[in-house]
Design a protein around this motif. Sequence first.
Motif, short mmCIF file in Angstrom:
data_model
loop_
_atom_site.label_atom_id
_atom_site.label_comp_id
_atom_site.label_asym_id
_atom_site.label_seq_id
_atom_site.Cartn_x
_atom_site.Cartn_y
_atom_site.Cartn_z
N ALA A 173 0.82 -1.22 0.00
CA ALA A 173 0.00 0.00 0.00
C ALA A 173 0.85 1.26 0.00
N LYS A 174 2.12 1.16 0.36
CA LYS A 174 3.09 2.26 0.37
C LYS A 174 2.64 3.46 1.20
N PRO A 175 2.41 3.23 2.49
CA PRO A 175 2.04 4.35 3.38
C PRO A 175 3.25 5.19 3.78
N ASP A 176 2.98 6.38 4.30
CA ASP A 176 4.05 7.20 4.88
C ASP A 176 4.45 6.67 6.26
N ALA A 177 3.49 6.06 6.94
CA ALA A 177 3.72 5.52 8.28
C ALA A 177 2.63 4.50 8.59
N VAL A 178 2.89 3.70 9.61
CA VAL A 178 1.94 2.66 10.05
C VAL A 178 1.55 2.94 11.49
N TYR A 179 0.25 2.82 11.78
CA TYR A 179 -0.23 3.01 13.15
C TYR A 179 -0.90 1.72 13.60
N VAL A 180 -0.44 1.18 14.74
CA VAL A 180 -0.97 -0.11 15.20
C VAL A 180 -1.34 -0.06 16.67
N PHE A 181 -2.26 -0.93 17.03
CA PHE A 181 -2.67 -1.16 18.43
C PHE A 181 -2.65 -2.67 18.64
N TYR A 182 -1.60 -3.16 19.30
CA TYR A 182 -1.47 -4.59 19.58
C TYR A 182 -0.93 -4.79 21.00
N ILE A 214 4.43 -7.83 20.85
CA ILE A 214 5.77 -8.41 20.73
C ILE A 214 5.92 -9.12 19.39
N ASN A 215 4.94 -9.94 19.04
CA ASN A 215 5.00 -10.68 17.77
C ASN A 215 5.00 -9.73 16.58
N PHE A 216 4.12 -8.72 16.62
CA PHE A 216 4.01 -7.82 15.47
C PHE A 216 5.32 -7.05 15.25
N VAL A 217 5.85 -6.46 16.31
CA VAL A 217 7.05 -5.63 16.15
C VAL A 217 8.24 -6.48 15.71
N LYS A 218 8.39 -7.68 16.24
CA LYS A 218 9.48 -8.54 15.83
C LYS A 218 9.36 -8.89 14.34
N GLN A 219 8.14 -9.17 13.88
CA GLN A 219 7.95 -9.51 12.48
C GLN A 219 8.09 -8.29 11.58
N TYR A 220 7.72 -7.13 12.07
CA TYR A 220 7.91 -5.87 11.35
C TYR A 220 9.42 -5.63 11.16
N ASN A 221 10.18 -5.94 12.19
CA ASN A 221 11.63 -5.81 12.11
C ASN A 221 12.23 -6.83 11.15
#
Length: 390
Positions: A212-221, A227-234
Amino acid sequence: MPQIFKKSLCATVMAASLGWPAAQAQIRIGFMTTLSGPGAALGQDQYDAFMLAVEQRNGKLGDSEIRIFKEDDQQKPDVAVQIAQKLIEKEKVNLITGVVYSNVMMAIHKPIANAGIFLIGANAGPTPMAGAQCSPYFFSTSWNNDQLHEAGGRLATDLGYEKIYLMAPNYQGGKDAVSGFKRYYKGTILDEVYTQVNQPDYSVEIAQMQAAKPDAVYVFYPGGMGINFVKQYNQAGLLGKLPLLSVSTVDGTTLPALKDIAIGAITSSSYSPDIKNPQNGIFVDAFLKKYGRLPSMYAAQSWDAAMLLDSAIRKVKGKVGDKDAFRAALKQADFKSVRGPFRYNSNQFPVANFYRVDVVKGKNGQAEFSTKGVILENHQDGYASQCSMK
């Protein structure tokens, strides 16, 4: 103040029935939170902070003897309803506090209110309860869910991000998160994606988000999801490349697991351990000394719940069975919140500050939180006008 309660049900158990002198009647408090599963760290922080406050007051609140009934809701609404019934009918509690997740709060708030029991929410703040479903028996020491994410929307706008991609779990808290963010964000929402609660793998969603090519991502987890999301984002090579904004994702409960990979994350929060005020200094020092870790937002809100009860119980001289007097004492919020300015709106949700809190490399080389200023000052939720209480 008009009489809002038709009947004063004094749930205080006379200490004589427990083998103590009658002068030391106990106030019985149910503490319900999530103590197992991916959200367990959040609930443990809640419980630890509350018990620390009680310990520092020699086992009392408001100079009154108390007894705590600790219960694990397992993040399951049906289990939570059974626990609420047990606390009310078997344990004869005077009040209940805790509660991390909004799906649990939505399930229990009506049964508890219908029983004439006060519920002091120390995290979950579902939007319906701030508006049409408000109750004289419910007080929050956290926020309405939307409030927390309204600050996130303002932050994303202030940072100049024109295209945002939103992600959250598919339950009341996640829906409120997206709703609150959108209310204060002035740019373009490329997509809003709802994932399963406690979903372990986000690789498919992360790939779709990249496309989708956003300028930024906003998440609530919150909790383990974060923990899982940020590790996989990394792992996808995005940290440090595609800005990650979050609420209750990179926080005091998840940073010990994420460590340095979270450096650079930008969050909006109601609390950070480095907020400068005397009461927060006392709280942080005591919590760190007792538990060997810094307190999270969940701990702070639960500490505030204990401080609120301490002040209100003292005002009524332990007579919490006088519902009108006890409610009036709670509404005064006559305590110093660790988050700074704090007062109650007409719906008994806080009017308070929300802060930008970044993850930075500290002097010791380890990741830590750094408050960068106030995003929204003395901020009140947008639902109080829908609440019929006075």
